[in-house]
Motif scaffolding. Structure first.
Motif, PDB file in Angstrom:
ATOM      1  N   GLN A  84      -7.488  -5.788  -0.263  1.00  0.00           N
ATOM      2  CA  GLN A  84      -6.247  -4.512   0.071  1.00  0.00           C
ATOM      3  C   GLN A  84      -6.272  -3.692  -1.525  1.00  0.00           C
ATOM      4  O   GLN A  84      -5.289  -2.919  -1.581  1.00  0.00           O
ATOM      5  CB  GLN A  84      -5.969  -5.402   0.483  1.00  0.00           C
ATOM      6  CG  GLN A  84      -5.905  -5.491   3.038  1.00  0.00           C
ATOM      7  CD  GLN A  84      -4.657  -6.168   2.675  1.00  0.00           C
ATOM      8  OE1 GLN A  84      -3.197  -5.652   2.690  1.00  0.00           O
ATOM      9  NE2 GLN A  84      -5.374  -7.357   3.696  1.00  0.00           N
ATOM     10  N   PHE A  89       0.429  -1.072   0.207  1.00  0.00           N
ATOM     11  CA  PHE A  89       0.126  -0.092   0.042  1.00  0.00           C
ATOM     12  C   PHE A  89       1.229   1.315  -0.250  1.00  0.00           C
ATOM     13  O   PHE A  89       0.477   2.525  -0.590  1.00  0.00           O
ATOM     14  CB  PHE A  89      -1.089   0.053   0.891  1.00  0.00           C
ATOM     15  CG  PHE A  89      -1.472   0.800   1.578  1.00  0.00           C
ATOM     16  CD1 PHE A  89      -2.728   2.103   1.097  1.00  0.00           C
ATOM     17  CD2 PHE A  89      -1.043   2.310   2.868  1.00  0.00           C
ATOM     18  CE1 PHE A  89      -3.235   3.445   1.276  1.00  0.00           C
ATOM     19  CE2 PHE A  89      -1.591   3.414   3.395  1.00  0.00           C
ATOM     20  CZ  PHE A  89      -2.349   3.765   2.152  1.00  0.00           C
ATOM     21  N   ALA A 107      -6.688  -0.113  -7.631  1.00  0.00           N
ATOM     22  CA  ALA A 107      -6.821   0.871  -6.348  1.00  0.00           C
ATOM     23  C   ALA A 107      -6.229  -0.377  -4.705  1.00  0.00           C
ATOM     24  O   ALA A 107      -6.197  -1.413  -4.832  1.00  0.00           O
ATOM     25  CB  ALA A 107      -7.942   0.798  -5.781  1.00  0.00           C
ATOM     26  N   SER A 108      -5.826   0.704  -4.097  1.00  0.00           N
ATOM     27  CA  SER A 108      -5.676  -0.218  -2.878  1.00  0.00           C
ATOM     28  C   SER A 108      -6.535   0.105  -1.509  1.00  0.00           C
ATOM     29  O   SER A 108      -6.129   1.662  -1.639  1.00  0.00           O
ATOM     30  CB  SER A 108      -4.213   0.555  -2.821  1.00  0.00           C
ATOM     31  OG  SER A 108      -3.546  -0.706  -1.525  1.00  0.00           O
ATOM     32  N   LEU A 109      -6.498  -0.319  -0.610  1.00  0.00           N
ATOM     33  CA  LEU A 109      -7.256   0.517   0.556  1.00  0.00           C
ATOM     34  C   LEU A 109      -6.265  -0.295   2.049  1.00  0.00           C
ATOM     35  O   LEU A 109      -6.009  -1.351   1.724  1.00  0.00           O
ATOM     36  CB  LEU A 109      -8.623  -0.379   1.051  1.00  0.00           C
ATOM     37  CG  LEU A 109      -9.729   0.841   0.286  1.00  0.00           C
ATOM     38  CD1 LEU A 109     -11.059  -0.052   0.790  1.00  0.00           C
ATOM     39  CD2 LEU A 109      -9.736   1.824   0.597  1.00  0.00           C
ATOM     40  N   HIS A 110      -5.953   0.555   2.839  1.00  0.00           N
ATOM     41  CA  HIS A 110      -5.472   0.248   3.950  1.00  0.00           C
ATOM     42  C   HIS A 110      -6.050   0.845   5.269  1.00  0.00           C
ATOM     43  O   HIS A 110      -5.747   2.200   5.562  1.00  0.00           O
ATOM     44  CB  HIS A 110      -4.170   0.588   4.457  1.00  0.00           C
ATOM     45  CG  HIS A 110      -3.185   0.172   5.282  1.00  0.00           C
ATOM     46  ND1 HIS A 110      -3.110  -1.155   5.171  1.00  0.00           N
ATOM     47  CD2 HIS A 110      -2.551   0.647   6.206  1.00  0.00           C
ATOM     48  CE1 HIS A 110      -2.247  -1.002   6.118  1.00  0.00           C
ATOM     49  NE2 HIS A 110      -2.012   0.307   7.047  1.00  0.00           N
ATOM     50  N   THR A 122      -4.813   9.711  -3.645  1.00  0.00           N
ATOM     51  CA  THR A 122      -4.530   9.680  -2.940  1.00  0.00           C
ATOM     52  C   THR A 122      -5.085   9.994  -1.745  1.00  0.00           C
ATOM     53  O   THR A 122      -5.268  11.653  -1.872  1.00  0.00           O
ATOM     54  CB  THR A 122      -2.432   9.746  -2.689  1.00  0.00           C
ATOM     55  OG1 THR A 122      -2.039  10.585  -3.153  1.00  0.00           O
ATOM     56  CG2 THR A 122      -1.870   8.879  -3.941  1.00  0.00           C
ATOM     57  N   SER A 144      -5.505   5.660   1.648  1.00  0.00           N
ATOM     58  CA  SER A 144      -6.078   4.715  -0.192  1.00  0.00           C
ATOM     59  C   SER A 144      -5.728   5.344  -0.980  1.00  0.00           C
ATOM     60  O   SER A 144      -5.129   6.160  -0.863  1.00  0.00           O
ATOM     61  CB  SER A 144      -7.875   5.132  -0.382  1.00  0.00           C
ATOM     62  OG  SER A 144      -7.506   6.102  -0.404  1.00  0.00           O
TER      63      SER A 144
END
Length: 281
Positions: free
Chosen positions: A54, A15, A65-68, A99, A84
């Motif tokens: 994630q 991430f 996309a990425s999620l944390h 971002t 994110s």
């Protein structure tokens, strides 16, 4: 449906790569996330999102996309920290890169939340949003306005950025967003197509926006997180209701209206379902 394999299982370090952000945006986001996790790490639980939330993408790979998410421990004032990044190749040929980092507090305090978002649609154009969104009505609670916004001199940061000739005020098309931010919110658009091009935009992010972002995050960590306030039961009930309405509208206005178009219905439903649980909806 694209899912994460065991060979590409997401983690916090992945991430933190922010692979599609420009170098100064990447450096800023890494610094902000690292600062939050360093200062609040003992109050946060590990990220427990499913791997396919994630990190996720659409079938063609044009949107990724990425999620944390790290929730607060029961004794913490932190509800959750959410980071994110999103990158999408648009039909016009342009690319959208977003971002963001946000911090939500729970009902043990009425202090403001934290929000930063950088939206870049070209090498010479970007929108920058930075705010401590209030959790009280500022007309009914003038002491709240004084404590978190006037005494901390938050507006000086907005005024500093306002002096840059390449920056113009940004007005969100969503009325909800415009009424939910604080009077010291920084909502600005940088356009450098005719004034230095991509190099100038990166300079603005590195020298000006990053400085202000670090200071505002510091104010949130020092003056909002852990702020002890006496909240009566009826006030706490109103605070909970307001927080839930805010989160629900963020889901509806900012996420549910865009995710199906970017990622397809199946992936969007999966990610939004997990986020709804994080938001307590």
């Amino acid at each position: 449906m694209a899912t994460a394999s065991s060979e590409t299982k997401p983690n916090s370090s992945e991430f933190m790569e922010f692979p599609y952000a420009s170098p100064p945006v990447r450096d800023l986001m890494v610094e902000l996330v690292s600062t939050v996790e360093s200062r609040l790490g003992s109050q946060l639980l590990p990220c427990s999102l499913p791997p396919d939330v994630q990190r996720y993408r659409n079938e063609s790979g044009t949107s990724q996309a990425s999620l944390h998410v790290r929730s607060g421990i029961p004794s913490s004032p932190i509800d959750f920290i959410l980071g994110s990044w999103l990158h999408s190749q648009l039909p016009t040929g342009a690319a959208l890169s977003i971002t963001s980092l946000s911090g939500y507090l729970n009902d043990s305090t009425d202090a403001p939340n934290f929000l930063i978002e950088l939206i870049q649609s070209s090498a010479t154009s970007a929108v920058f949003i930075l705010d401590l969104p209030p959790r009280r009505d500022l007309i009914l609670h003038p002491d709240y306005l004084n404590k978190f916004y006037e005494d901390t001199e938050l507006d000086k940061r907005r005024q500093l950025l306002q002096k840059l000739p390449e920056l113009r005020p940004y007005m969100s098309p969503a009325l909800f967003i415009r009424c939910a931010v604080s009077p010291t919110a920084i909502l600005t658009r940088a356009e450098t197509n005719e004034a230095g091009g991509p190099a100038r935009l990166e300079e603005i992010v590195r020298e000006n926006i990053s400085t202000v972002a670090r200071e505002v995050l510091g104010i949130w960590l020092d003056h909002c997180v852990g702020c002890k306030t006496a909240i009566e039961d009826d006030e706490r009930s109103c605070l909970r209701k307001r927080d839930q309405m805010f989160k629900r509208k963020i889901m509806e206005v900012d996420l549910a209206s865009n995710f199906p178009r970017l990622f397809g219905r199946e992936t969007a439903d999966r990610v939004l379902g997990v986020l709804g649980a994080v938001f307590g909806l």
